[in-house]
Design an enzyme around this catalytic site. Sequence first.
Site, PDB file in Angstrom:
ATOM      1  N   GLY A  44       4.096  -9.010 -10.072  1.00  0.00           N
ATOM      2  CA  GLY A  44       3.178  -8.808 -11.265  1.00  0.00           C
ATOM      3  C   GLY A  44       3.642  -9.901 -12.444  1.00  0.00           C
ATOM      4  O   GLY A  44       4.615 -10.361 -12.380  1.00  0.00           O
TER       5      GLY A  44
ATOM      6  N   CYS B 107       9.904  -9.056  -6.215  1.00  0.00           N
ATOM      7  CA  CYS B 107       9.926  -9.770  -7.675  1.00  0.00           C
ATOM      8  C   CYS B 107       9.705  -8.439  -8.619  1.00  0.00           C
ATOM      9  O   CYS B 107      10.728  -7.879  -8.975  1.00  0.00           O
ATOM     10  CB  CYS B 107       8.661 -10.504  -7.617  1.00  0.00           C
ATOM     11  N   TYR B 108       8.658  -8.413  -9.425  1.00  0.00           N
ATOM     12  CA  TYR B 108       8.581  -7.219 -10.432  1.00  0.00           C
ATOM     13  C   TYR B 108       8.694  -6.061  -9.733  1.00  0.00           C
ATOM     14  O   TYR B 108       9.416  -5.211 -10.697  1.00  0.00           O
ATOM     15  CB  TYR B 108       6.993  -7.277 -11.194  1.00  0.00           C
TER      16      TYR B 108
ATOM     17  N   HIS C 276       9.163 -13.681  -3.439  1.00  0.00           N
ATOM     18  CA  HIS C 276       8.282 -13.568  -2.901  1.00  0.00           C
ATOM     19  C   HIS C 276       8.093 -13.624  -1.561  1.00  0.00           C
ATOM     20  O   HIS C 276       7.664 -14.799  -1.308  1.00  0.00           O
ATOM     21  CB  HIS C 276       7.054 -14.444  -3.730  1.00  0.00           C
TER      22      HIS C 276
ATOM     23  N   GLU D  67       6.089 -13.141   0.396  1.00  0.00           N
ATOM     24  CA  GLU D  67       4.599 -12.982   1.023  1.00  0.00           C
ATOM     25  C   GLU D  67       4.121 -14.458   0.943  1.00  0.00           C
ATOM     26  O   GLU D  67       3.119 -14.873   1.660  1.00  0.00           O
ATOM     27  CB  GLU D  67       3.659 -11.978   0.377  1.00  0.00           C
TER      28      GLU D  67
ATOM     29  N   ASP E   2     -19.038 -14.627   6.476  1.00  0.00           N
ATOM     30  CA  ASP E   2     -19.092 -13.002   6.280  1.00  0.00           C
ATOM     31  C   ASP E   2     -20.383 -12.417   6.543  1.00  0.00           C
ATOM     32  O   ASP E   2     -20.534 -11.395   7.202  1.00  0.00           O
ATOM     33  CB  ASP E   2     -18.846 -12.927   4.741  1.00  0.00           C
TER      34      ASP E   2
ATOM     35  N   LYS F 204     -10.474 -12.091   5.569  1.00  0.00           N
ATOM     36  CA  LYS F 204     -11.220 -13.115   6.013  1.00  0.00           C
ATOM     37  C   LYS F 204     -10.957 -13.592   7.471  1.00  0.00           C
ATOM     38  O   LYS F 204     -11.675 -13.525   8.260  1.00  0.00           O
ATOM     39  CB  LYS F 204     -11.038 -14.250   5.016  1.00  0.00           C
TER      40      LYS F 204
END
Length: 527
Positions: A62, A89-90, A177, A179, A235, A382
């Site tokens: 964050g 992280c945060y 991070h 990710e 979508d 997605k």
Amino acid sequence: MSSANPAAAPDAVLVVDFGAQYAQLIARRVREARVYSEIVPSTMPVDEILAKNPKAIILSGGPSSVYEEGAPSIDRALFEAGVPVFGMCYGFQLMATTLGGTVDNTGAREYGRTPLHVSKASSTLFEGTPTEQPVWMSHGDACSAAPEGFSVTASTDVVPVAAFENDEKKLYGVQYHPEVMHSTHGQQILEHFLYRGAGLTPDWTTGNVIEEQIESIRAQVGDRRAICGLSGGVDSAVAAALVQKAIGSQLTCVYVDHGLMRKGETEQVEKDFVAATGVQLKVVDAQERFLSALAGVSDPEEKRKIIGREFIRVFEQAQAEIVAEAPNDQPVEFLVQGTLYPDVVESGGGTGTANIKSHHNVGGLPEDLEFQLVEPLRQLFKDEVRMVGQELGLPEEIVHRQPFPGPGLGIRIVGEVTRERLDLLRDADAIAREELTAAGLDRDIWQCPVVLLADVRSVGVQGDGRTYGHPIVLRPVSSEDAMTADWTRMPYDVLARISTRITNEVRDVNRVVLDVTSKPPGTIEWE
Ligand code: XMP
């Protein structure tokens, strides 16, 4: 409009969102590891989080510093419930301070790609990964002492404690991070947490989503009718195909041809989509209407508003016609929308009723349309939607279509939108797309807006003559979710071919330029 709020699926890994959009990426990574995940806001009380019976909890990064006044915190009880927790992280710093470790406000910022030194190669998170690995950092504070009972498993040149774990309590944390792609072993480390730390099995797939959704759409709609606005994008196409499969001719799709589409896109919807799904389609040719409404307008926000407004008018008219054509049939009570999980999260964490962002809807349909929503893609990201589309047998060109903004080429002309300019841009865009496809780059590039700077002219020379033409901008970007993006390092020869062809084949264009800006600070579209 109202929408059912599907209950959180049981057995989720919950990602606690501390802001700055990291949580979505983490949730996607967890699903890529074939474990179902959902996001909860950091304001959710811990007992509520635990009441959802999470299989594991991840604390996201964050933008805050743990020392800032009003910085989000977390109740210690979260770490004492026996649920495996992974702080990033945060989230890592919060875990450290909450459990008695030390985080210093050193002022020594670390940002971007950083070498991580793994000091405990046999740790749950790092086993089997290199002792030196690049990771993505973004922080100002640094952890200097791990909480009691934790072992330090990695450091960087700046941060003495860059990762720690307490295997007994199933608590893990990393300063970086994992990710983001730049952390090259990030996915492996996340999987180590999920499979080894939390003992989860990778068994979640999109395969059963179709059957589940068909059943729930049938239950929701019954024998009444539904309509769906098709934009040509993936979508709305997948949502429509799913609903068509569930209720067949009770669904009518509406495609508004506003004249701002790229070459071949209207035909793709009219022919290929209908052929693949058998859907009932109503095409409304509204090109004149949009062009005259846009005449004389250069301001991008103004253009967006006009396009949105006209879209709604045309859509409402189409709806009235559908009812008038079969007045004795069941009422049209449902509107199908291709709302995705990120839209749900962004409009309130999926915990309240849908507060739909106009950005994500086909033209931004208004709240006062008297419909109940059918949103079969609400739980999906997605790439998962693409998988569902593929399983439903939609054409490759639709399933793997790159994102395209609802207002279409209208916002890719910087300046006033006219028919001539649209034709010119359509030609340039078609050349760029053709060459990218021929070079096999479609899947490597997230999207490549082609932009016409209609208000700019510059001097050039062609043949023996001086020209005074417009520049075309190529904006190829690499991204995973369009929240952030980098400009794509495309092969020079492909760029050269596109440039040569555009300047040769498209009249009034004498320059092709490449946008080499990441997002931030640039957005993907120019507008
Ligand atoms: P920006 O330009 O904000 O774009 O970096 C992020 C992503 O959103 C797409 N985009 C839109 N999509 N309706 C849409 O459906 C819109 O009004 C719209 N505006 C931007 C853009 O193409 C990129 O993928």
